[in-house]
Scaffold this active site. Structure first.
Site, PDB file in Angstrom:
ATOM      1  CE  LYS A 126      45.787   8.887 -53.749  1.00 42.94           C
ATOM      2  NZ  LYS A 126      45.443   7.770 -54.630  1.00 42.94           N
ATOM      3  NE  ARG A 131      48.956  10.561 -62.466  1.00 40.88           N
ATOM      4  CZ  ARG A 131      49.820  10.912 -61.510  1.00 40.88           C
ATOM      5  NH1 ARG A 131      50.094  10.075 -60.521  1.00 40.88           N
ATOM      6  NH2 ARG A 131      50.379  12.100 -61.528  1.00 40.88           N
ATOM      7  CE  LYS A 175      50.075   9.039 -51.291  1.00 38.89           C
ATOM      8  NZ  LYS A 175      50.376   7.660 -51.747  1.00 38.89           N
ATOM      9  CD  GLU A 193      43.315  18.872 -57.992  1.00 35.79           C
ATOM     10  OE1 GLU A 193      43.563  19.896 -58.655  1.00 35.79           O
ATOM     11  OE2 GLU A 193      43.856  17.760 -58.201  1.00 35.79           O
ATOM     12  CD  GLU A 235      43.810   7.678 -60.944  1.00 35.25           C
ATOM     13  OE1 GLU A 235      43.936   6.619 -60.313  1.00 35.25           O
ATOM     14  OE2 GLU A 235      44.770   8.457 -61.182  1.00 35.25           O
TER      15      GLU A 235
END
Length: 916
Positions: A566, A571, A742, A564, A619
């Site tokens: 980032k 957040r 990540k 996905e 996000e």
């Protein structure tokens, strides 16, 4: 000629005679002058206006006519005799009521009152038969002589033994001229020793008593107690015995809470939560008990011992004072409530030092110098407080009282709030005892420096309520539920109990909700009553960094995963309650609802009508509506944080939803990501520029992943998030999981992650950077010591405009000396120390061991710390506090991972310590 008052009390010249060289006892009785002070005056009777001669004559006449009355001139006698009890003195008998020639000690009280209504004086002499004036004078003089000799002997031997006093008594009784009257002991120093004997001569009579009268005159036996027990004092010897008996009978009953809080020791072995506590059932927990616990924790470094010590205190609180459990936990965590309440003390070091100076009477400069020397405002406050003495000390501090004062400080706002805060803080310091001032000061400064992380406090709480279950009626029956288990079984049992509490706290990270349920239902039933629900923010699931696509494929070799985008934003955890109320929380559980009124207005149109409640993980990203593209993170930070008016919003945001945690009353955290993603897309609707599902790709092809990574960077994203779909794909609250990885573009050539570091100092620039800051000293945060540990000097990655902007903004943070919790060891001291409140994101090429910088010292190498090689500034992290910066443990983990990859030991990655 006017005469002085004292002359009326002097004997006449005719009464005086020169003493011969040798005098017999009889001559002494005849020639010795009368006493200087009359008994009436000693009894506070106002002297009459008659002359001394007339008054003396009248007294003589009274002796001849009154039954059993003696002369009043005997100044020495009262010092030796035992006076009659108060009850007898207050009701003297009338001469008419007592039979003649009978030494009666108690006469009826109605007759003790004169016709005029005034009580009559009564002395021991009134109990004696009639005597002649000659006998009276002789007896009085002889009595005075013996009394003087006895007083002289007592002064020489003030600590005469009981046996010697008894011998004197028996010797005087044999002479037949003694009448003993039991009475109240006098308070004169000369009679201190004599009061220890039971029968001491009081007055003398010149008349021999009959056998019957002698028996009546004898003192009552020790056990008889013929006098009133109220007015008659107990003999010291008997009193001592009673004390010993009472202490022996009550010792077992008063073992609960009898210790002085100053001697409280929760770290002792075989701790008993009731007998070893320093307060009793129902009493408020003394703050000194908490301070003593913090002292013991501070003295040790072993985590298990720290947990055990805190657990012992909590066991006593659960057993004796359950309402104080919540304040004890919050102060142990150095908090005032759950994060969403936003309660912060807001007391700066300047205000704190002024309060210490005013409360202790010391000079402010002296306190500042001592803080700079010792590096701990708590120790300085404790030392300053210990040197001050108060005539009327305030009542001892209690844990609930201190917690309430802290909350009052946090809620004060307005122009006069600082003065009010100062008054409250001064009041706390004035009431401090022993080490209380140390932890009051540290709590106010925001750093307890105990090394007690949140997980340690939760472990101590779980251990406390497991060993001493709450809800028991006092006296508590079960004080150690683990008694009888083997050491290994006990350890495993406590770990299982701890997992119950930790998992519940992950779903409901609110002690205000957990503690009441825990006290009422116990730990076993806690998950039944405390469940994940909208309105209570969760700690988000976090990802581990990786350095390349190959590492991702190795870790997820046999499982399905998705990649996905980032997004570079903040957040945002969106909560919608059953009634339609909307709450928005940050990654730190802060309530940001007031910051996003535009998001709240969108909620009705992004969900299906069937959706009544939910929790979304998203996000929030700055969005340019005209260009229809993502804006940099720095643009988002310019948005107002509180009380935002929707009409004044200039920076628009778009929500990118990537997970669904809760839906219509059901928690989804134990569902795999594939199921959560399906429900997300089925129940919510995308709206361009407002609410969008995250862009994703499900593949195992290395080339496709690499291309997708490049595309994410082109679309203004940081990189990729790689997540497992089905295997080990639950939502792990508050955990940095290896199931989420990540993958950033920068990672391919770096250490695998950027670091968020605190700016603690600045170096003046040279050359083209002259006149402004050219370099900065950065630090990582150590959770155990609560210190900021220097890690590197940063000077690259800035544009000229950024350097100028940093120089202007950091001027307001300049300090004369570093904060006590800043540690640089051998690093070069900066030209300007800065208040450690700014967090920067920094990228580096590598990490290396350093003998200069203290960051992570002892975690990888016993003597060396860790430093960054070729650090480069990325951006300012306005969304992070210094305590949320990269920790020393994370620095050590990055170093180990780097070494493992260099040595091709990737199989050891699973050994990394996880934040659980």
């Amino acid at each position: 000629m006017q005469r002085s008052i004292m002359s009326f009390f002097q004997p006449t010249k005719e009464g005086k005679a020169k003493k011969p060289e040798k005098e017999t006892p009889s001559s002494i009785r005849e020639k010795e002058p009368p006493p200087k002070v009359a008994l009436k005056e000693r009894n506070q009777v106002v002297p009459e206006s008659d002359s001394p001669v007339k008054r003396t004559g009248r007294k003589v006449a009274q002796v001849l006519s009154c039954e059993g009355e003696d002369e009043d001139e005997a100044p020495g006698t009262p010092k030796v005799q035992k006076p009659v009890s108060d009850s007898e003195q207050s009701s003297p008998p009338s001469p008419d009521t007592c039979p003649e020639n009978s030494p009666v000690f108690n006469c009826s009280s109605p007759m003790d009152i004169s016709p005029s209504g005034f009580p009559k004086r009564r002395t021991a002499r009134k109990q004696l038969p009639k005597r002649t004036i000659q006998d009276t004078l002789e007896e009085q003089n002889e009595d005075k002589t013996k009394t003087a000799k006895k007083r002289k002997k007592e002064e020489e031997t003030p600590k005469e033994s009981l046996a010697e006093a008894e011998d004197i008594k028996q010797k005087e009784e044999k002479e037949g001229d003694q009448l003993i009257v039991p009475s109240e002991p006098t308070k004169s120093p000369e009679s201190v020793t004599l009061t220890k004997t039971e029968n001491i001569p009081v007055c003398k009579a010149g008349v021999k008593l009959k056998p019957q009268e002698e028996e009546q005159s004898k003192p009552p036996a020790r056990g008889a107690k013929t006098l009133s027990s109220f007015f008659t004092p107990r003999k010291p010897a008997v009193k001592t015995e009673v004390k010993q008996e009472e202490s022996g009978t009550l010792r077992k009953e008063e073992t609960k809470g009898t210790l002085d809080p100053a001697n409280y020791n929760p770290s002792k072995n075989n701790y008993h939560p009731i007998e070893d506590a320093c307060w009793k059932h129902g009493q408020k927990v003394p703050f000194l008990a908490v301070a003593r616990t913090f002292e013991k924790i501070e003295e040790v470094s072993a985590r298990l011992k720290m947990v055990e010590t805190l657990s012992n205190l909590l066991r006593s609180v659960v057993a004796l004072s359950p309402p104080d459990l919540l304040p004890v936990l919050y102060l142990s965590l150095n908090r005032l409530g759950p994060p969403q309440q936003g309660l912060e003390l807001g007391v700066g070091d300047g205000v704190l030092l002024k309060a210490v100076a005013q409360a202790t009477g010391r000079q402010l400069e002296s306190i500042r110098a001592e803080v700079a020397e010792k590096g701990d405002v708590g120790l300085v406050a404790e030392n300053s407080r210990s040197t001050q003495r108060l005539m009327l000390p305030p009542p001892p501090l209690t844990i609930s009282g201190v917690f309430t004062k802290f909350c009052d400080i946090a809620r004060l706002t307005g122009s006069a709030s600082m003065a009010k805060k100062m008054d409250i803080i001064k009041g706390l310091f004035v009431a401090c005892r022993h080490s209380e001032a140390r932890y009051i000061a540290r709590s106010l400064s925001g750093r307890l420096r105990l090394g007690l992380a949140e997980q340690s406090v939760l472990a101590a709480l779980a251990q406390a309520v497991s060993l001493t279950p709450p809800g028991q009626e006092f006296p508590t029956v079960v004080v150690d539920a683990g008694k009888g288990k083997t050491a290994e079984a006990r350890k495993m049992w406590l770990e299982e109990q701890g997992m119950i509490l930790k998992q519940t706290f992950c779903e409901v990270p609110d002690l205000d909700r957990i503690i009441p349920v825990l006290l009422e239902h116990g730990l076993e039933r806690l998950p039944e009553h405390c469940k994940l629900s909208p309105g209570v923010p969760l700690k988000p699931m976090l990802a581990h960094p990786t350095r390349g696509v190959s590492e991702v494929l190795k870790r997820f070799e046999e499982v399905d995963f998705t990649c996905e985008y980032k997004y570079d934003g903040q957040r945002a955890q969106i909560h919608v309650l059953e009634g339609g109320e909307v709450k928005i929380f940050s990654r730190n559980q802060e309530d940001n609802t007031g910051k996003y009124p535009d998001i709240i207005s969108r909620i009705p149109k992004i969900k299906h009508p069937s959706v009544t409640s939910f929790i979304l993980d998203t996000e929030a990203v700055a969005w340019d509506r005209e260009k229809k593209q993502i804006q940099p993170f720095q643009v988002l930070t310019t948005r107002k944080r509180k009380e935002v008016d929707a009409s004044e919003i200039q920076v628009q945001v778009c929500l990118y939803a990537f997970d669904l945690i809760y839906l219509n009353g059901e928690s989804l955290v134990r569902q795999p990501l594939s199921r959560r993603r399906q429900l997300l897309r089925e129940n919510f609707v995308e709206t361009e520029g407002e609410f969008v599902f995250t862009t994703s790709l499900d593949t195992k092809d290395t080339e496709q992943i690499a291309e997708f990574l490049e595309q994410s960077v082109k679309d203004s994203c940081e990189g990729l998030m790689v997540k497992t779909l089905d295997v080990d794909a639950t939502y792990e609250i508050a955990k940095r999981s290896h199931n989420w990885l990540k993958l950033k573009k920068d990672y391919l050539d770096g250490v695998g992650d950027t670091l968020d570091l605190v700016v603690i100092g600045a170096y003046l620039g040279r050359g083209k950077r002259a006149g402004r800051y050219g370099g900065f000293l950065l630090a990582a945060y150590d959770e155990e010591s609560e210190e900021l540990q220097a890690i590197c000097k940063l000077g690259t990655g800035f544009s000229d405009e950024e350097l100028e902007e940093h120089h202007q903004s950091l001027q307001a943070l300049v300090l004369p000396t570093p904060r006590p919790y800043v540690r640089i060891d051998g690093a070069v001291a900066p030209d300007h120390w800065l208040d450690p409140s700014i967090v920067w994101e920094v990228k580096c090429a590598d990490l290396s061991l350093s003998p200069i910088y203290p960051a992570a010292r002892g975690l990888v190498d016993k003597e060396k710390g860790i430093s960054l090689r070729f650090p480069r500034f990325i951006r300012v992290r306005k969304d992070k506090q210094p305590e949320q910066a990269t920790t020393s443990n994370q620095v050590a983990s990055l170093y180990r991972k780097q070494s493992q990859i260099q040595n091709q030991q990737s199989s050891d990655l699973d050994s990394d310590v996880e934040d659980y």
